[in-house]
Each structure stands twice: as C-alpha cells, then as structure tokens.
Motif scaffolding. Structure first.
Motif, short mmCIF file in Angstrom:
data_model
loop_
_atom_site.label_atom_id
_atom_site.label_comp_id
_atom_site.label_asym_id
_atom_site.label_seq_id
_atom_site.Cartn_x
_atom_site.Cartn_y
_atom_site.Cartn_z
N ASN A 58 0.89 -1.23 0.02
CA ASN A 58 -0.02 0.10 0.25
C ASN A 58 0.94 1.23 0.08
OD1 ASN A 58 -2.62 -1.31 0.03
ND2 ASN A 58 -2.31 -1.47 2.13
N TRP A 59 2.17 1.31 -0.21
CA TRP A 59 3.08 2.08 -0.13
C TRP A 59 2.63 3.34 -1.19
CZ3 TRP A 59 8.28 -0.58 0.42
CH2 TRP A 59 8.72 -0.80 1.76
N LYS A 60 2.53 4.64 -1.11
CA LYS A 60 2.19 5.30 -2.07
C LYS A 60 2.92 5.34 -3.55
CE LYS A 60 1.16 10.54 -2.57
NZ LYS A 60 0.10 10.32 -3.47
N GLU A 61 4.43 4.77 -3.19
CA GLU A 61 4.94 5.08 -4.57
C GLU A 61 4.89 3.76 -5.20
OE1 GLU A 61 7.48 6.83 -0.88
OE2 GLU A 61 5.96 5.27 -1.26
N ILE A 62 3.88 2.92 -4.74
CA ILE A 62 3.73 1.85 -5.43
C ILE A 62 2.16 1.87 -5.94
CG2 ILE A 62 2.77 -0.85 -5.50
CD1 ILE A 62 5.20 -1.17 -3.14
N ALA B 57 6.29 -3.10 21.87
CA ALA B 57 5.72 -4.18 21.11
C ALA B 57 4.20 -4.11 21.96
CB ALA B 57 6.46 -5.48 21.40
N GLU B 58 3.58 -3.02 21.90
CA GLU B 58 2.18 -3.21 22.17
C GLU B 58 1.28 -2.65 21.21
OE1 GLU B 58 1.36 0.96 24.75
OE2 GLU B 58 2.87 -0.53 25.90
N ILE B 59 -0.07 -2.94 21.37
CA ILE B 59 -1.03 -2.52 20.49
C ILE B 59 -1.74 -1.21 21.20
CG2 ILE B 59 -3.56 -2.96 19.49
CD1 ILE B 59 -2.19 -5.98 19.39
N GLU C 299 -6.76 5.64 14.93
CA GLU C 299 -5.94 5.66 13.66
C GLU C 299 -4.88 4.79 13.90
OE1 GLU C 299 -4.11 8.60 10.27
OE2 GLU C 299 -4.76 9.37 12.23
N LEU C 300 -3.95 5.00 14.94
CA LEU C 300 -2.89 4.20 15.36
C LEU C 300 -3.23 2.70 15.31
CD1 LEU C 300 0.16 4.23 15.57
CD2 LEU C 300 0.00 4.87 17.76
N PHE C 301 -4.23 2.46 16.41
CA PHE C 301 -4.70 1.06 16.51
C PHE C 301 -4.97 0.68 15.28
CE2 PHE C 301 -8.01 -2.02 16.95
CZ PHE C 301 -7.73 -2.81 17.60
N SER D 215 -3.43 -3.47 11.37
CA SER D 215 -3.46 -3.98 9.83
C SER D 215 -2.16 -4.34 9.16
CB SER D 215 -4.28 -2.93 8.93
OG SER D 215 -3.63 -1.78 9.02
N HIS D 216 -1.05 -3.76 9.92
CA HIS D 216 0.16 -4.09 9.41
C HIS D 216 1.10 -4.93 10.17
CE1 HIS D 216 -0.35 -1.39 5.93
NE2 HIS D 216 -0.76 -0.37 6.79
N MET D 217 0.89 -4.86 11.51
CA MET D 217 1.79 -5.69 12.34
C MET D 217 1.50 -6.93 12.98
SD MET D 217 4.38 -3.66 11.74
CE MET D 217 5.71 -4.41 13.29
N VAL D 218 0.19 -7.33 12.77
CA VAL D 218 -0.36 -8.42 13.45
C VAL D 218 -0.74 -9.59 12.49
CG1 VAL D 218 -2.51 -9.33 14.77
CG2 VAL D 218 -1.40 -7.08 15.31
N HIS D 219 -0.16 -10.63 12.45
CA HIS D 219 -0.40 -11.55 11.52
C HIS D 219 -1.27 -12.62 12.03
CE1 HIS D 219 3.29 -10.03 9.13
NE2 HIS D 219 3.70 -9.85 10.36
N GLY D 220 -2.08 -13.22 10.90
CA GLY D 220 -2.95 -14.07 11.30
C GLY D 220 -2.35 -15.52 11.21
#
Length: 136
Positions: A29-33, A110-112, A120-122, A127-132
């Motif tokens: 999702n980087w803007k450059e992409i 290392a905390e949510i 917004e930060l949550f 969406s980017h740091m927690v893996h399923g």
C-alpha cells in the motif's frame, strides 16, 4: 548465503558485534507503488515495481540517518510467501548512535495501542503488524 556469512564475520572482526538486527518488509500500500498502478491493476501484478520501491526505501532507511549514524551494514533480501521482498539487516552503529541497554524500552515498543485513545494508530498497527495463522 555462505558469502554473506563470511562478510558478517569480517565486519564483526572490524566493528565488533552488530548493534541492531532489523527486519524491513514491503508494504504493497506504499504510495510509491499504488500511484504507478493503472486502473484495475494490483501490486502483485508488478513485482518489478515492488522490488524497485522496496530497494529504494531500504537504502533510504539505512543511509538517511533516521536510525542514527551507521558505520557499516549488511543485509539479505528474501521473498515471503506473498512474494513481497523483505530484508534482514545487521547494523553497526557509530559510537554516538549506539543504543545502550537503559534506552531499549524507549526505542522498542511491542504493544497494541488503545483503540479508544488512538483509533487511527490502532488500525495501522493491527492491519500491518499483526499476522494471522500462516499456511493454506
């Protein structure tokens, strides 16, 4: 890989143990992409663009001083299951940029974030740091 390992040992002989081990991962999702995709295209349609943007951001991260002054670095780029490049980086920091043990808690978190205090930060962190679960 064997050559990278020998390079790391040579760096360790000259600079001592590395000060940081960091992993950097591509964000499709980087803007450059996303700015260079045509209508209906997805980032995975252009692996060349993903890799080019990733390499530019990787070098910028290491060289621009956001982590402090770096004497030496060594990295290895790999591709994840989703075909996104990521790098494992060893950094040897300059004397004035070394992180001392008493500074670790201020430098690493290392905390949510609290969903009610900073929604917004949550959203960004979850969406980017927690893996399923992996696989399948």
């Amino acid at each position: 890989m064997f050559e990278k390992q020998r390079d790391a040992m040579a760096y360790a002989r000259k600079y001592g143990c590395p000060d940081m081990f960091i992993t950097v991962t591509t964000n499709f999702n980087w803007k450059e992409i996303t700015d260079h995709l045509l209508e209906g295209q997805h980032p995975h349609d252009h692996p060349d663009l993903l890799v080019r943007v990733f390499c530019l951001k990787l070098k910028q991260t290491i060289k621009n001083g956001c982590l402090g002054s770096v004497d030496a670095w060594l990295y290895n780029i790999e591709f994840q299951k989703r075909n996104l490049p990521h790098a494992h980086i060893l950094l040897w920091m300059s004397r004035d940029s070394k992180i001392h043990p008493c500074m670790i808690d201020a430098a690493v978190s290392a905390e949510i974030p609290d969903k009610n205090q900073d929604p917004e930060l949550f959203t960004i962190v979850t969406s980017h740091m927690v893996h399923g679960p992996c696989g399948g």
